[in-house]
Write a protein that holds these residues in place. Sequence first.
Motif, PDB file in Angstrom:
ATOM      1  N   GLU A  10      -1.260  37.944  15.120  1.00 44.32           N
ATOM      2  CA  GLU A  10      -1.043  39.320  14.671  1.00 44.32           C
ATOM      3  C   GLU A  10      -0.331  40.148  15.734  1.00 44.32           C
ATOM      4  O   GLU A  10       0.580  40.925  15.427  1.00 44.32           O
ATOM      5  CB  GLU A  10      -2.377  39.963  14.296  1.00 44.32           C
ATOM      6  CG  GLU A  10      -2.971  39.410  13.010  1.00 44.32           C
ATOM      7  CD  GLU A  10      -4.160  40.209  12.532  1.00 44.32           C
ATOM      8  OE1 GLU A  10      -4.297  41.397  12.906  1.00 44.32           O
ATOM      9  OE2 GLU A  10      -4.965  39.645  11.771  1.00 44.32           O
TER      10      GLU A  10
ATOM     11  N   ARG B  89      -5.624  36.439   5.554  1.00 46.63           N
ATOM     12  CA  ARG B  89      -6.043  37.840   5.545  1.00 46.63           C
ATOM     13  C   ARG B  89      -7.268  38.064   4.651  1.00 46.63           C
ATOM     14  O   ARG B  89      -8.200  38.796   5.019  1.00 46.63           O
ATOM     15  CB  ARG B  89      -4.877  38.714   5.085  1.00 46.63           C
ATOM     16  CG  ARG B  89      -5.151  40.208   5.201  1.00 46.63           C
ATOM     17  CD  ARG B  89      -3.899  41.002   4.877  1.00 46.63           C
ATOM     18  NE  ARG B  89      -2.831  40.708   5.808  1.00 46.63           N
ATOM     19  CZ  ARG B  89      -2.691  41.294   6.991  1.00 46.63           C
ATOM     20  NH1 ARG B  89      -3.581  42.190   7.384  1.00 46.63           N
ATOM     21  NH2 ARG B  89      -1.690  40.986   7.779  1.00 46.63           N
TER      22      ARG B  89
ATOM     23  N   THR C  93      -5.955  34.023  15.413  1.00 45.73           N
ATOM     24  CA  THR C  93      -5.490  35.002  14.431  1.00 45.73           C
ATOM     25  C   THR C  93      -5.031  36.275  15.129  1.00 45.73           C
ATOM     26  O   THR C  93      -3.989  36.859  14.787  1.00 45.73           O
ATOM     27  CB  THR C  93      -6.614  35.333  13.434  1.00 45.73           C
ATOM     28  OG1 THR C  93      -7.140  34.110  12.891  1.00 45.73           O
ATOM     29  CG2 THR C  93      -6.095  36.196  12.296  1.00 45.73           C
TER      30      THR C  93
END
Length: 253
Positions: free
Chosen positions: A207, A80, A203
């Motif tokens: 998510e 992150r 990513t």
Amino acid sequence: MTMFQLWAIENRLPLDLEHLFTETNVEWFVETGMTHLGEHTQSCYRSALRRIGRTVTKKAPWTPEPKRKKRTTLADPYARLDLAWLWEICLTQRSEVRRRAGVATMALCHGAGLAGAEFSVLLGSSIEMIDGVAVVHIPGDHARDVPVLPQYADELVRLSLDYWDRPMFSDRTPSRNWTANVLAQLEFPTGAPRLVPSRLRTTWMVELSTAGVRISELQHFAGVKTMTGWEDFSKFVPRRDDSVLRRLIGGVR
């Protein structure tokens, strides 16, 4: 190999290589001469004897080894903090050409999970606000509409208006490795992570899955029919606590 030869002598088999190292003898040996060993050890012996047999014999018939399929692996997702750093780097590029390329890459690859061949040629007119959400209309063989993650919506809409009838990423004529060449011109401080579209896409997948998007929905938004590299992807999706899963599956609120 000595164990195999002793077994052959006990069973009065010929010891010349062409007659000893046959597929039938090796399998017979594994079934009858290695029963005292574990399955893993038996498997290792079998593989070694088959490999030796193929090497030392010329006439003995051996079944060809099956071709191993090359497993496609997914790029690891970003942490992150690295994502936040990359976004700040892209927003503060010193030239509009570099800023444009960086923002388009982050907003379309991490924001909407687009692949390299899709995001680099997407026109600004492909972005539309629907129900207060920025949506990417992706044309072509894998046509679909993908909602954009909220942190990229404002910048992406602004970019789309500036380049309404042109690719948002770059005005350079597409050519071999041109996407990588454009991104190579971006300025990064020492120690910053590399900006890799495939990692941004992974990513995004993680998510969405963590947020509860179903596999069928994720496949649709990603524009794929099969989840290649699923075993690599799933290890990045955190497993929920057992008590949470029990209540979810058992219908307890």
